[in-house]
Design a protein around this motif. Structure first.
Motif, short mmCIF file in Angstrom:
data_model
loop_
_atom_site.label_atom_id
_atom_site.label_comp_id
_atom_site.label_asym_id
_atom_site.label_seq_id
_atom_site.Cartn_x
_atom_site.Cartn_y
_atom_site.Cartn_z
N SER A 210 0.84 -1.19 0.00
CA SER A 210 0.00 0.00 0.00
C SER A 210 0.87 1.24 0.00
CB SER A 210 -0.91 0.00 1.23
OG SER A 210 -1.85 1.05 1.18
N SER A 211 0.28 2.37 -0.42
CA SER A 211 1.00 3.64 -0.48
C SER A 211 0.40 4.62 0.52
CB SER A 211 0.93 4.23 -1.89
OG SER A 211 1.47 3.35 -2.84
N ALA A 212 1.21 5.61 0.95
CA ALA A 212 0.74 6.59 1.92
C ALA A 212 1.58 7.85 1.84
CB ALA A 212 0.79 6.02 3.35
N ASP A 213 1.06 8.94 2.39
CA ASP A 213 1.79 10.19 2.63
C ASP A 213 2.47 10.76 1.39
OD1 ASP A 213 2.69 12.34 4.03
OD2 ASP A 213 3.59 11.17 5.64
N LEU A 214 1.64 11.26 0.47
CA LEU A 214 2.15 11.83 -0.79
C LEU A 214 2.77 13.20 -0.57
CD1 LEU A 214 -0.99 11.23 -3.01
CD2 LEU A 214 0.91 9.67 -2.63
N GLN A 215 3.81 13.51 -1.36
CA GLN A 215 4.41 14.85 -1.35
C GLN A 215 4.95 15.16 -2.74
OE1 GLN A 215 4.50 17.05 1.28
NE2 GLN A 215 3.30 15.57 2.48
N TRP A 216 4.48 16.26 -3.34
CA TRP A 216 4.99 16.70 -4.63
C TRP A 216 6.37 17.34 -4.46
CZ3 TRP A 216 3.21 16.03 -9.50
CH2 TRP A 216 1.88 15.68 -9.67
N SER A 217 7.24 17.12 -5.44
CA SER A 217 8.49 17.87 -5.49
C SER A 217 8.17 19.33 -5.83
CB SER A 217 9.43 17.28 -6.55
OG SER A 217 8.86 17.38 -7.84
N PRO A 218 9.02 20.27 -5.42
CA PRO A 218 8.73 21.69 -5.66
C PRO A 218 8.48 22.04 -7.12
CG PRO A 218 10.51 21.47 -4.07
CD PRO A 218 10.24 20.09 -4.60
N ASP A 219 9.13 21.35 -8.06
CA ASP A 219 8.94 21.66 -9.47
C ASP A 219 7.78 20.89 -10.11
OD1 ASP A 219 9.95 19.10 -9.66
OD2 ASP A 219 11.79 19.66 -10.72
N GLY A 220 7.10 20.06 -9.34
CA GLY A 220 5.96 19.30 -9.86
C GLY A 220 6.32 18.15 -10.78
N GLN A 221 7.59 17.73 -10.78
CA GLN A 221 8.05 16.68 -11.68
C GLN A 221 8.01 15.28 -11.06
OE1 GLN A 221 8.89 17.16 -14.95
NE2 GLN A 221 8.19 19.27 -14.60
N LEU A 222 7.94 15.20 -9.72
CA LEU A 222 7.97 13.90 -9.04
C LEU A 222 7.03 13.91 -7.84
CD1 LEU A 222 11.83 13.25 -8.97
CD2 LEU A 222 10.17 11.96 -10.33
N ILE A 223 6.55 12.74 -7.48
CA ILE A 223 5.75 12.56 -6.27
C ILE A 223 6.49 11.58 -5.36
CG2 ILE A 223 3.54 11.80 -5.31
CD1 ILE A 223 2.40 12.24 -8.21
N ALA A 224 6.80 12.00 -4.16
CA ALA A 224 7.38 11.10 -3.17
C ALA A 224 6.25 10.51 -2.34
CB ALA A 224 8.37 11.84 -2.27
N PHE A 225 6.41 9.26 -1.92
CA PHE A 225 5.39 8.60 -1.10
C PHE A 225 6.04 7.43 -0.38
CE2 PHE A 225 5.40 6.67 -5.24
CZ PHE A 225 5.16 5.32 -5.06
N GLU A 226 5.39 6.96 0.65
CA GLU A 226 5.86 5.75 1.32
C GLU A 226 5.09 4.55 0.78
OE1 GLU A 226 3.81 5.24 5.52
OE2 GLU A 226 4.62 7.26 5.34
N SER A 227 5.77 3.43 0.62
CA SER A 227 5.14 2.25 0.03
C SER A 227 5.65 0.99 0.72
CB SER A 227 5.45 2.16 -1.47
OG SER A 227 4.95 0.95 -2.01
N SER A 228 4.73 0.02 0.91
CA SER A 228 5.08 -1.27 1.51
C SER A 228 5.08 -2.38 0.46
CB SER A 228 4.10 -1.61 2.63
OG SER A 228 2.77 -1.69 2.13
N ARG A 229 5.28 -2.01 -0.80
CA ARG A 229 5.17 -3.00 -1.88
C ARG A 229 6.22 -4.10 -1.82
NH1 ARG A 229 5.70 0.10 -7.37
NH2 ARG A 229 4.25 1.49 -6.28
N VAL A 230 7.34 -3.86 -1.14
CA VAL A 230 8.37 -4.91 -1.03
C VAL A 230 8.49 -5.42 0.40
CG1 VAL A 230 9.68 -4.14 -3.03
CG2 VAL A 230 10.20 -3.19 -0.79
N GLY A 231 7.48 -5.15 1.22
CA GLY A 231 7.49 -5.63 2.60
C GLY A 231 7.44 -4.48 3.57
N SER A 232 8.59 -4.03 4.07
CA SER A 232 8.61 -2.90 4.98
C SER A 232 8.37 -1.61 4.20
CB SER A 232 9.95 -2.83 5.71
OG SER A 232 11.01 -2.66 4.79
#
Length: 468
Positions: A210-232
């Motif tokens: 699952s994914s959580a806690d989205l954050q856009w990069s200042p230039d709008g080119q990337l989205i950072a997020f936390e993900s448990s897709r590989v376990g932790s």
């Protein structure tokens, strides 16, 4: 039943069905196969026990005689079947089933055969109860919608940005006006994107976890997020076209709450890498070796100063044992405690970086405070009966938005950064889950849940039932 009691016991992490005499004595195990076995229900004549078993993978409804011999599966195939309920005449078993993220009521004959679907909608049915004559059931049906909306600060007019059939949470607005949000059911969520022109949402991530806690990069080119897709949980980034999502951190520890530096080259995040407790760490987006910034015992919710020279975080002070707001000058400063009394959280910098807003309570509910960083001068911004939480300064510095109320019906408010009476931007029907500023401070986007619960009844005739 009557002379015996059925119960569930756990041994080595595995749940199984047991019976014991109502007068005491040695219990005997009815089901000993692999898998988890739960939710036993006596038949009216006391000769059979229905239960839920995962021995074949997905949870299915099984029936076993009280002798423990000859257990038989009454449902099979994809979906999660659970909460079996016998009809008073013993001829039917009703149960709830989740299939393709939809919960419905089903019924199957006690003599076996195909199961029949009694409801077919997006509502969630609960509390099955049979008519005394076994001709139908009564249950509650809850239906809610969680959508992303936008509201003007000045006019207070809201309009929906996502459709009713998408449960949308945690909206975040990019510098280009695109809105990323989380959507999904059953505790699993992915990253989606929608434009302010209200098009169909586009799914950016797909996979296990699952994914959580989205954050856009200042230039709008990337989205950072936390993900448990590989376990932790790790920190990931994905571009708005959904291609080439990749992990920025790879650790068996929990890496959560990523926050972009103002220049978009670094991410601050919370991690349990140090002795299993959450501390604040820093990494480049190329993951060139994360650096630990704090050693407070627990450090949470990092926030960057607008010029990137320092970070706010929340941690417990040793003097009073309360959580306080701290700041840390980069790259190697010493943490400085900014708040002095009460329990403090939810800090955010003003757009010029000279003041912070945060929530504090001293035993009677959260209120909002504004503090000048250098002088320490603090003034109270709100003073209501409800909890005022999660303050966020508008990009133009004129307003502070926040949530207020009980957790089940929190609403979105805005107040002048100079003080004054807060204004409610949403109605008391429903609940605001999260929000973000948009349009340079002229509007806000928010996730809002509204719905209702009602009692329903359904009768059935065998000849009219449609097999599964």
């Amino acid at each position: 039943m009557g002379d015996e009691v059925v119960f569930v016991a756990v041994n080595d992490g595995r749940r199984s069905i047991w019976v014991v005499s109502s007068t005491g004595g040695n219990a005997r195990q009815l089901v000993d196969e692999l898998g988890q076995h739960d939710q036993p229900a006596w038949s009216p004549n006391g000769q059979l026990i229905a239960f839920v078993s995962t021995r074949n993978g997905d949870p299915d409804i099984w029936v076993v005689p009280t002798s423990g011999e000859g257990a038989e599966a009454f449902t099979a195939g994809p979906g999660n079947d659970f909460q079996p309920s016998w009809s008073p005449d013993g001829r039917w078993l009703a149960y709830r089933s989740i299939h393709e993220d939809q919960t419905d009521v089903w019924v199957v004959s006690a003599s076996g055969g195909s199961a029949w679907k009694l409801t077919d909608d997006l509502a969630v049915e609960r509390g099955l109860r049979w008519y005394p004559d076994s001709s139908g059931l009564v249950f509650t049906s809850s239906k809610s919608h969680t959508r992303v909306w936008e509201v003007s600060v000045e006019q207070g007019v809201s309009f929906a940005l996502t459709p009713e059939n998408v449960a949308a949470f945690d909206p975040k607005v990019s510098s280009k006006g695109e809105i990323a949000f989380l959507a999904g059911d059953g505790g699993r969520r992915d990253v989606y994107l929608v434009g302010l022109d209200v098009g169909e949402p586009v799914r950016l991530t797909k996979g296990p976890g699952s994914s959580a806690d989205l954050q856009w990069s200042p230039d709008g080119q990337l989205i950072a997020f936390e993900s448990s897709r590989v376990g932790s949980s790790d920190v990931w980034i994905v571009p708005p076209d959904g291609r080439a999502a990749r992990a920025v951190t790879t650790s068996p520890a929990r890496d959560i709450s990523p926050r972009w530096s103002p220049d978009g080259t670094m991410l601050a995040f919370s991690s349990t890498r140090a002795n299993g407790v959450l501390e604040t760490w820093l990494t480049s987006i190329e993951d060139r070796g994360p650096v630990q910034l704090t050693m407070q015992g627990i450090s949470l919710n990092p926030r960057w100063h607008p010029d990137g020279t320092e970070i706010l975080f929340r941690a417990v002070a040793s003097e009073d044992g309360q959580e306080h707001i701290w700041r840390l000058s980069l790259p190697d400063g010493t943490p400085e405690q900014l708040t002095e009394t009460g329990y403090n959280a939810g800090a955010d910098y003003g757009p010029e970086g000279r003041s912070i807003v945060y929530q504090r309570h001293e035993g009677s509910g959260f209120d909002l405070y504004v503090q000048e960083i250098e002088s320490g001068l603090t003034r109270q911004l709100t003073n209501g009966e409800d909890d005022d939480i999660l303050p966020r300064w508008s990009p133009d510095g004129r307003h502070i938005a926040f949530l207020s109320g009980l957790s089940r019906n929190r609403q979105l408010f805005v107040v002048s950064a100079l003080g004054g009476e807060p204004t409610a931007l949403t109605s008391s029907v429903g609940r605001v889950n999260s929000f973000d500023w948009s349009g340079g401070g002229s509007s806000l986007v928010y996730s809002w849940t509204a719905g209702a619960t009602a009692s329903w009844e359904v009768g059935f005739h065998v000849e009219k039932l449609a097999p599964r």
